[in-house]
Design a protein around this motif. Structure first.
Motif, mmCIF file in Angstrom:
data_model
loop_
_atom_site.group_PDB
_atom_site.id
_atom_site.type_symbol
_atom_site.label_atom_id
_atom_site.label_comp_id
_atom_site.label_asym_id
_atom_site.label_seq_id
_atom_site.Cartn_x
_atom_site.Cartn_y
_atom_site.Cartn_z
ATOM 1 N N GLN A 1 0.827 -1.203 0.000
ATOM 2 C CA GLN A 1 0.000 0.000 0.000
ATOM 3 C C GLN A 1 0.867 1.261 0.000
ATOM 4 O OE1 GLN A 1 -2.906 -0.190 3.134
ATOM 5 N NE2 GLN A 1 -4.426 -0.515 1.529
ATOM 6 N N ARG B 1 2.422 1.845 -3.331
ATOM 7 C CA ARG B 1 1.440 2.270 -4.321
ATOM 8 C C ARG B 1 1.035 3.724 -4.159
ATOM 9 N NH1 ARG B 1 -4.099 -0.584 -5.533
ATOM 10 N NH2 ARG B 1 -4.562 0.978 -3.976
ATOM 11 N N SER B 2 1.162 4.244 -2.921
ATOM 12 C CA SER B 2 0.668 5.609 -2.715
ATOM 13 C C SER B 2 1.719 6.678 -2.976
ATOM 14 C CB SER B 2 0.099 5.779 -1.308
ATOM 15 O OG SER B 2 0.079 4.610 -0.590
ATOM 16 N N SER C 1 7.421 4.764 1.836
ATOM 17 C CA SER C 1 6.542 3.722 2.376
ATOM 18 C C SER C 1 6.971 3.245 3.761
ATOM 19 C CB SER C 1 6.469 2.546 1.405
ATOM 20 O OG SER C 1 7.732 2.233 0.921
#
Lengths: 257, 270
Positions: free
Chosen positions: B146, B149-150, B178
């Motif tokens: 996550q 991906r952000s 991340s």
């Protein structure tokens, strides 16, 4: 038609990956790789065969464990919600209580299981109690967040309208917490099932966990794997049901649009 | 700062309330209800603490034993989790291939695999590590993924414009970004890894805190205090691992590091 195919492409690729792994498993390549014998890790067709032959017993034990888990999730979530409401109503003390509840998550499930066995005996009640403790923690944490993480403008609007505390609670805090409550329930289904099974490992006479350990003692590995299979299916099923409920309940929420 | 002391105070108040509730219930069971099983159900808190201090040596060595084993698995699982997350972030089709399985894997009651892992591996030390790694892997992979991906697309494009290597992009942009996601996963996984280690110990082992819990259970009323002391230690252990990970996160945070290396001029960048 081509568009549809393109859309399904990813799904097909991941299904192919799964089929490949299953094939390698069935062909015994995984056993070669990890130098295992088939009696340690049974082949998929054997597991399916055992599953089909013992469907009645498996269903019986699965329902037993599911009952414990669901009962625990229900009771635990209700208590957890009450804790969250209390903490949101008296935030000064409440924040401390919520921090302590966070620590509950770090308590090893098994330690909890042995305590609950002392309190509630060997039957359903003790297992449901273990599940309830962890569901309580998940629900209290998430619901509290839902009741306090309010949109700034809504809170101000309530203030401008001189709304009473009860009104703020029922019209703003409660609806705002619904998505968080559903998240908590999703967490509880997985941990709850796991907690119920783990507490059955040591003192019980029925259920998935009991059957798992006893079939391993008899070295019926394909039986044990059947129970893992059915436990996973239960988890997926409960998750799916909750997702549908979420769709229906949260039509208004941003994440669904 | 004031808010923090307030929170600390309210934690203390709640803790004091709960602990006195414990004493009260123990007293009620013992003195009012005259329950013969009182020691087993809920002994006095002060007696449990007394026991912990009296038995400190053997309890601590058991805790440390379990802890090191859990840590081993935790590291292996975290590394695999990070690797999978990085792999998924490499290419869209890899992500599409692996992600559905990650979701299904999350539904597997991993701790229920304990007896199976134990009978496959046939070695208590190895199976403890395997299970701890197994349970660590999923939260770490999901959270790390996550985080990766952000990352802002603008930043990624800037890196591309600067013709940065893939390795540089990961080292300078993706990983630093991340980090907080990764630690969220690690904080979830740490107590779980401890639980897994204890569970395997209870399935058959001759050392560790799980063994202590199980053996105390066999000694009836005399073992009851011992049992409670072990359970309290096991729970504290789970909570401690959480704070340990949180401490590591704090120690590796840029704010802390710049403060540490300010004299060497490292703080200039921030």
């Amino acid at each position: 038609m081509l568009k549809l195919l393109k859309k399904c492409q990813d799904l097909i690729i991941s299904l192919l990956l799964g089929a490949l792994i299953l094939f390698l498993w069935q062909a015994g390549k995984i056993h070669e790789l990890l130098s295992l014998k088939p009696y340690q890790l049974p082949l998929p067709d054997e597991i399916l065969k055992t599953f089909r032959e013992n469907a009645d017993v498996i269903r019986d034990n699965t329902f037993w464990t599911l009952r414990e888990a669901l009962l625990g999730i229900l009771i635990g979530s209700l208590i957890g919600f009450a804790v969250a409401v209390f903490a949101a109503a008296f935030p000064k003390i409440g924040i401390g209580g919520i921090s302590i509840v966070t620590a509950v998550n770090a308590i090893p499930m098994i330690a909890m299981a042995s305590i609950m066995n002392n309190w509630f005996g060997m039957a359903t009640a003790s297992k449901a109690a273990v599940v309830a403790v962890f569901s309580m923690a998940a629900m209290a944490l998430n619901a509290f967040r839902g009741m306090t993480d309010l949109p700034e403008f809504s809170r101000e609007l309530m203030q401008i309208c001189a709304a009473r505390r009860m009104t703020v609670f029922f019209k703003l805090q409660l609806p705002n917490s619904i998505p968080y409550v559903l998240t908590a329930l999703k967490i509880s289904t997985t941990t709850g099932l796991m907690a119920a099974i783990c507490s059955e490992f040591f003192t019980s006479y029925k259920g998935i966990g009991y059957k798992l350990t006893s079939s391993i003692k008899l070295s019926q590995m394909s039986m044990a794997w059947s129970y893992i299979l059915v436990a996973t299916l239960c988890g997926v099923l409960m998750y799916a049901v909750l997702s549908v409920v979420e769709r229906v309940l949260l039509k208004w929420h941003a994440s669904q649009r | 700062m004031k808010k923090k002391t307030n929170k600390f105070l309210s934690v203390l108040i709640c803790l004091a309330f709960l602990l006195s509730l414990w004493e009260l219930i123990a007293w009620y069971l013992d003195q009012v209800k005259h329950d013969p099983m009182a020691v087993k159900k809920l002994p006095y808190l002060h007696r449990v603490i007394e026991q912990i201090f009296r038995d400190a040596d053997s309890l601590m060595s058991a805790v440390m034993f379990t802890f090191t084993k859990a840590l081993e698995g935790f590291f292996i699982g975290a590394l695999i989790g990070i690797a999978i997350a990085v792999l998924m972030s490499f290419h869209k089709s890899l992500e599409k291939m692996i992600l559905p399985y990650m979701i299904v894997f999350q539904m597997i009651p991993i701790l229920a695999l304990a007896p199976i892992v134990y009978s496959v591996v046939r070695d208590q030390n190895a199976s403890r590590t395997v299970l701890a790694a197994f349970i660590t892997f999923f939260p770490v992979a999901v959270n790390m993924y996550q985080g990766l991906r952000s990352v802002d697309n603008d930043k990624k494009e800037l890196m591309r414009i600067l013709a940065a290597d893939r390795i540089v992009v990961y080292a300078k942009l993706m990983f630093p970004f991340s980090k907080s996601y990764l630690f969220t996963g690690l904080k979830l996984a740490a107590p779980a890894a401890v639980t897994a280690a204890i569970l395997v110990e209870m399935m058959g082992s001759s050392q560790g805190i799980g063994f202590k819990i199980l053996s105390a259970l066999y000694y009836g009323a005399t073992g009851a205090i011992n049992f409670w002391a072990s359970v309290v230690m096991a729970s504290l252990m789970g909570v401690c691992t959480y704070f340990l990970v949180a401490a590591v996160e704090l120690l590796t945070s840029p704010e802390f590091l710049t403060r540490l290396f300010r004299r060497k001029g490292g703080g200039a960048k921030c």
